[in-house]
Scaffold this motif. Structure first.
Motif, short mmCIF file in Angstrom:
data_model
loop_
_atom_site.label_atom_id
_atom_site.label_comp_id
_atom_site.label_asym_id
_atom_site.label_seq_id
_atom_site.Cartn_x
_atom_site.Cartn_y
_atom_site.Cartn_z
N ALA A 143 0.82 -1.21 0.00
CA ALA A 143 0.00 0.00 0.00
C ALA A 143 0.86 1.27 0.00
N GLY A 144 2.18 1.10 -0.14
CA GLY A 144 3.06 2.26 -0.26
C GLY A 144 3.60 2.82 1.04
N ALA A 145 3.37 2.14 2.16
CA ALA A 145 3.84 2.65 3.45
C ALA A 145 5.33 2.36 3.62
N VAL A 146 6.05 3.31 4.21
CA VAL A 146 7.48 3.14 4.47
C VAL A 146 7.68 2.81 5.95
N PRO A 147 8.72 2.04 6.28
CA PRO A 147 8.92 1.66 7.68
C PRO A 147 9.63 2.75 8.47
N ILE A 148 9.24 2.91 9.72
CA ILE A 148 10.01 3.70 10.68
C ILE A 148 10.04 2.91 11.99
N GLU A 149 10.99 3.26 12.84
CA GLU A 149 11.05 2.69 14.18
C GLU A 149 11.44 3.80 15.14
N THR A 150 10.64 3.96 16.18
CA THR A 150 10.93 4.97 17.18
C THR A 150 11.43 4.29 18.46
N LEU A 157 4.50 8.42 17.17
CA LEU A 157 4.30 8.93 15.81
C LEU A 157 4.07 10.43 15.81
N ALA A 158 3.25 10.90 16.75
CA ALA A 158 2.97 12.34 16.85
C ALA A 158 4.26 13.12 17.10
N ARG A 159 5.06 12.62 18.03
CA ARG A 159 6.32 13.28 18.32
C ARG A 159 7.28 13.22 17.13
N TYR A 160 7.31 12.08 16.46
CA TYR A 160 8.20 11.87 15.31
C TYR A 160 7.85 12.84 14.17
N VAL A 161 6.56 12.96 13.86
CA VAL A 161 6.13 13.85 12.78
C VAL A 161 6.47 15.30 13.11
N ALA A 162 6.20 15.70 14.35
CA ALA A 162 6.50 17.08 14.75
C ALA A 162 8.00 17.36 14.70
N GLN A 163 8.80 16.39 15.11
CA GLN A 163 10.25 16.59 15.16
C GLN A 163 10.87 16.62 13.77
N HIS A 164 10.35 15.80 12.85
CA HIS A 164 10.98 15.66 11.54
C HIS A 164 10.14 16.28 10.42
N GLN A 165 9.19 17.15 10.76
CA GLN A 165 8.25 17.66 9.77
C GLN A 165 8.92 18.29 8.55
N ILE A 213 -0.28 1.19 10.79
CA ILE A 213 -0.09 1.90 9.53
C ILE A 213 -0.93 3.17 9.58
N ASP A 214 -0.33 4.29 9.17
CA ASP A 214 -1.03 5.58 9.18
C ASP A 214 -0.63 6.38 7.94
N VAL A 215 -1.55 7.24 7.51
CA VAL A 215 -1.25 8.23 6.49
C VAL A 215 -1.47 9.60 7.12
N ILE A 216 -0.43 10.44 7.10
CA ILE A 216 -0.48 11.75 7.72
C ILE A 216 -0.42 12.82 6.64
N GLY A 217 -1.34 13.77 6.68
CA GLY A 217 -1.34 14.87 5.74
C GLY A 217 -0.83 16.15 6.38
N GLU A 218 -0.49 17.12 5.56
CA GLU A 218 -0.07 18.43 6.03
C GLU A 218 -1.21 19.41 5.77
N ASN A 219 -1.84 19.89 6.86
CA ASN A 219 -3.00 20.77 6.82
C ASN A 219 -4.29 20.06 6.42
N GLU A 220 -4.23 19.15 5.44
CA GLU A 220 -5.41 18.40 5.04
C GLU A 220 -5.00 17.02 4.55
N LEU A 221 -5.94 16.12 4.51
CA LEU A 221 -5.70 14.76 4.04
C LEU A 221 -6.95 14.27 3.32
N ALA A 222 -6.79 13.85 2.07
CA ALA A 222 -7.92 13.43 1.25
C ALA A 222 -8.70 12.30 1.92
N GLN A 269 4.73 0.93 11.46
CA GLN A 269 5.61 0.55 12.56
C GLN A 269 5.16 -0.80 13.10
N ILE A 270 6.11 -1.68 13.32
CA ILE A 270 5.84 -2.98 13.95
C ILE A 270 6.82 -3.10 15.11
N GLN A 271 6.33 -2.83 16.31
CA GLN A 271 7.20 -2.77 17.49
C GLN A 271 6.45 -3.22 18.75
#
Length: 445
Positions: free
Chosen positions: A36-43, A89-97, A131-140, A108-110
């Motif tokens: 589905a196009g998701a990329v892996p991250i690990e926090t 995830l919330a912290r990760y997005v804010a830190q690396h926006q 699995i999540d999809v995060i938009g900037e200001n809006e998300l379809a 993420q699988i942890q």
């Protein structure tokens, strides 16, 4: 000094055959997340305690982290193990926006840690697969249809039996409850009560609504609405009949768009249903919500859940990052399915082939067989212990090898080897140079 070989309650560990099932499930989940196009991250497993508590964490369930011998003045409460993957995830997005590309589609699988009372199906340490999809200001909105599509593909491939993805929209709940005259505070509490309707039953739900201060007439209308049933078309028609308020109308239209897209993605209609009882009691859900259940084992409850949220990173940044996602609690799910026989437990080996050793002075030959098989991508184990042939065959039988390669003085003299099928006992004599091809053919028959 006493020695006790017991694991700690609530912290699971599996036997090899169970771990094989677990690892295969993770591989299936990872594959479908990436399809589905998701990329892996690990926090990190550790976050600041203030971060976890600020996002609604229960301090009675959060495990603090400290060294056994802390330095003077060191604050033992400063760090803690994460209890879910949403806060990280919330912290990760804010830190690396500034470094991320939006929409940001990640998985993420942890393991996570939660200080709950240990019981069957409930653990203090367990794997979450998010699995999540995060938009900037809006998300379809169409991203909301991708989540049940991923769920469908994963559970079909896991072969865990018939399942139903139940879907709803929080705006429908909020709009309907507002139309009954409930205040914003009462709406929030009422949604939490409705979320437990299926678990506690109608009578207790009614009593809780009475205790909340909801009028009897409104309770009757509320129960009737949330117990409505029908196929997707019937439910959409039922919802569209009511002309209540803008919030309600928006929820109905969003639900229609998402379910239409689910059908376009190829999710069979028998695998999903609109269920108005699905509320997801967590406050941060703002739109589409999902829960998935096994039809043959309803006692397991929700095996996958999630939904749409608008304020993922509100604690960490003023920028708006709406998202939608799902989570599978794999550690809770798999042991129950194995115990119920829904998922068969395989033999305790990842190698289908064993190379037996009949002559210690020919060990180079046996190792050569294994090296050639492994080079061809065939998982192979060599029996290196000094045991008689019968002991090696008992080992092969207990461990569940499909094939055993056998060669002794007679076979070496003729440059051949024997391949024994453990299930039938049939033996095949093949040239050493054809060993890899022959093993491949037998494994693929």
């Amino acid at each position: 000094m006493s020695k006790k070989a017991d694991s700690i309650s609530g912290f699971p560990e599996f036997l090899p055959e169970e771990q094989i099932v677990f690892n295969r499930a993770i591989a299936i989940i990872r594959k479908n997340y990436e399809l589905a196009g998701a990329v892996p991250i690990e926090t990190p497993a550790v976050e600041r305690t203030s971060t976890l508590l600020a996002k609604g964490g229960n301090d009675k369930e959060i495990y603090g982290l400290r060294r056994l011998k802390a330095d003077a003045g060191e604050d033992a409460k400063e760090l803690a193990l994460h209890f879910d993957l949403t806060v990280p995830l919330a912290r990760y997005v804010a830190q690396h926006q500034s470094q991320l590309i939006f929409p940001f589609r990640r998985y993420q699988i942890q393991p996570v840690w939660r200080g709950e009372r240990a019981q069957s199906g409930r653990y203090r340490q367990f794997y979450q697969c998010d699995i999540d999809v995060i938009g900037e200001n809006e998300l379809a909105l169409l991203n909301d249809a991708e989540m049940p599509y991923v769920i469908y593909r994963i559970f079909k491939e896991l072969e865990i039996g018939e399942f139903l993805i139940r879907i709803n929209n929080r705006k429908i709940l909020q709009g309907f409850l507002a139309s009954l005259g409930l205040s914003e505070t009462l709406i929030k509490d009422a949604i939490s009560i409705i979320d437990g309707l299926e678990k506690i039953g109608e009578a207790k739900t009614r009593q809780q609504l009475v205790d909340l201060g909801v009028a009897s007439e409104a309770i009757n209308e509320l129960i009737s609405f949330f117990m409505a049933q029908g196929n997707t078309e019937e439910m959409l028609a039922f919802l569209a009949q009511k002309d209540l308020n803008d919030t309600y109308k928006a929820g109905v239209e969003e639900l229609r768009i998402v379910t239409d897209a689910m059908i376009s993605l190829g999710i069979p209609k028998q695998n999903f249903a609109i269920d108005l009882k699905i509320a997801r009691g967590l406050d941060y859900y703002t739109g589409t919500v999902y829960e998935t259940r096994l039809l043959s084992h309803p006692e397991l409850g929700s095996i996958c859940s999630g939904g749409r949220y608008d304020e993922l990173t509100g604690l960490f940044t003023t920028r708006k990052y709406p998202g939608v996602g799902i989570s599978i609690g794999l550690t809770r799910l798999l042991p129950l399915l194995m115990e119920a026989g829904v998922i068969p437990v395989p033999p305790p080996t990842v190698a289908p082939v064993l190379v037996s050793v009949m002559q210690a002075d020919q060990i180079a030959k046996y190792l050569g067989y294994a090296a050639n098989l492994r080079a061809a991508g065939i998982n192979t184990e060599v029996y290196l212990e000094n045991r008689k042939f019968n002991a090696q065959m008992k080992f092969a039988d207990r461990k569940g090898f499909k094939l055993v390669v056998v060669a002794g003085e007679n076979e070496f003299a003729r440059s051949v080897a024997l391949i024994k099928e453990m299930k039938t006992g049939v033996q095949h004599e093949v040239a050493e140079t054809d060993l890899v091809n022959a093993v491949n053919q037998l494994l693929n028959n």
